[in-house]
Motif scaffolding. Sequence first.
Motif, short mmCIF file in Angstrom:
data_model
loop_
_atom_site.label_atom_id
_atom_site.label_comp_id
_atom_site.label_asym_id
_atom_site.label_seq_id
_atom_site.Cartn_x
_atom_site.Cartn_y
_atom_site.Cartn_z
N GLN A 190 0.82 -1.20 0.00
CA GLN A 190 0.00 0.00 0.00
C GLN A 190 0.86 1.26 0.00
O GLN A 190 0.54 2.23 -0.68
N LYS A 191 1.95 1.24 0.75
CA LYS A 191 2.86 2.40 0.76
C LYS A 191 3.51 2.57 -0.60
O LYS A 191 3.66 3.69 -1.09
N LYS A 192 3.90 1.45 -1.20
CA LYS A 192 4.53 1.48 -2.52
C LYS A 192 3.58 2.04 -3.58
O LYS A 192 3.98 2.78 -4.47
N ASN A 193 2.31 1.71 -3.45
CA ASN A 193 1.30 2.16 -4.41
C ASN A 193 0.68 3.49 -4.02
O ASN A 193 -0.25 3.95 -4.68
N GLY A 194 1.14 4.09 -2.91
CA GLY A 194 0.63 5.39 -2.51
C GLY A 194 -0.72 5.35 -1.81
O GLY A 194 -1.37 6.36 -1.68
N ASN A 195 -1.14 4.19 -1.37
CA ASN A 195 -2.41 4.06 -0.67
C ASN A 195 -2.16 4.27 0.80
O ASN A 195 -1.41 3.55 1.43
N ALA A 196 -2.80 5.26 1.39
CA ALA A 196 -2.57 5.62 2.79
C ALA A 196 -3.33 4.71 3.76
O ALA A 196 -3.10 4.79 4.95
N GLN A 197 -4.23 3.90 3.27
CA GLN A 197 -5.03 3.04 4.14
C GLN A 197 -4.15 1.97 4.78
O GLN A 197 -3.30 1.38 4.14
#
Length: 109
Positions: A96-103
């Motif tokens: 999620q961090k790699k894909n920019g997802n803050a969830q």
Amino acid sequence: QNFQSVPLFIISAEGKGYISIKGKGASGKQGVDAIPMFFSKKDAEALLNKVKAKYSKATIQVGDIDRVITVLRKNKDVNVVLVPPSYSLTYINQLQKKNGNAQSANPKR
């Protein structure tokens, strides 16, 4: 022991039964006592180390998911929390961090 199903690791204490934690119940209500059932022995050992101070004779019991499902179908008053392996949660958070997802992937309890 030879399992035909997925093993679950559960903490029990002599004279108390299974150790429960406060969490979110199936209805969404906070503060419900629930029995954590771990897919990872390492994660179960982490909880065991925490409860040993209060329950010196606490141990890890191994069950299987099929039996748990059978018990839950018969007894609606039992609350359990199926705890995914911590390494799975770490991996999901990294993705999620790699894909920019803050969830966050941490389960809400």
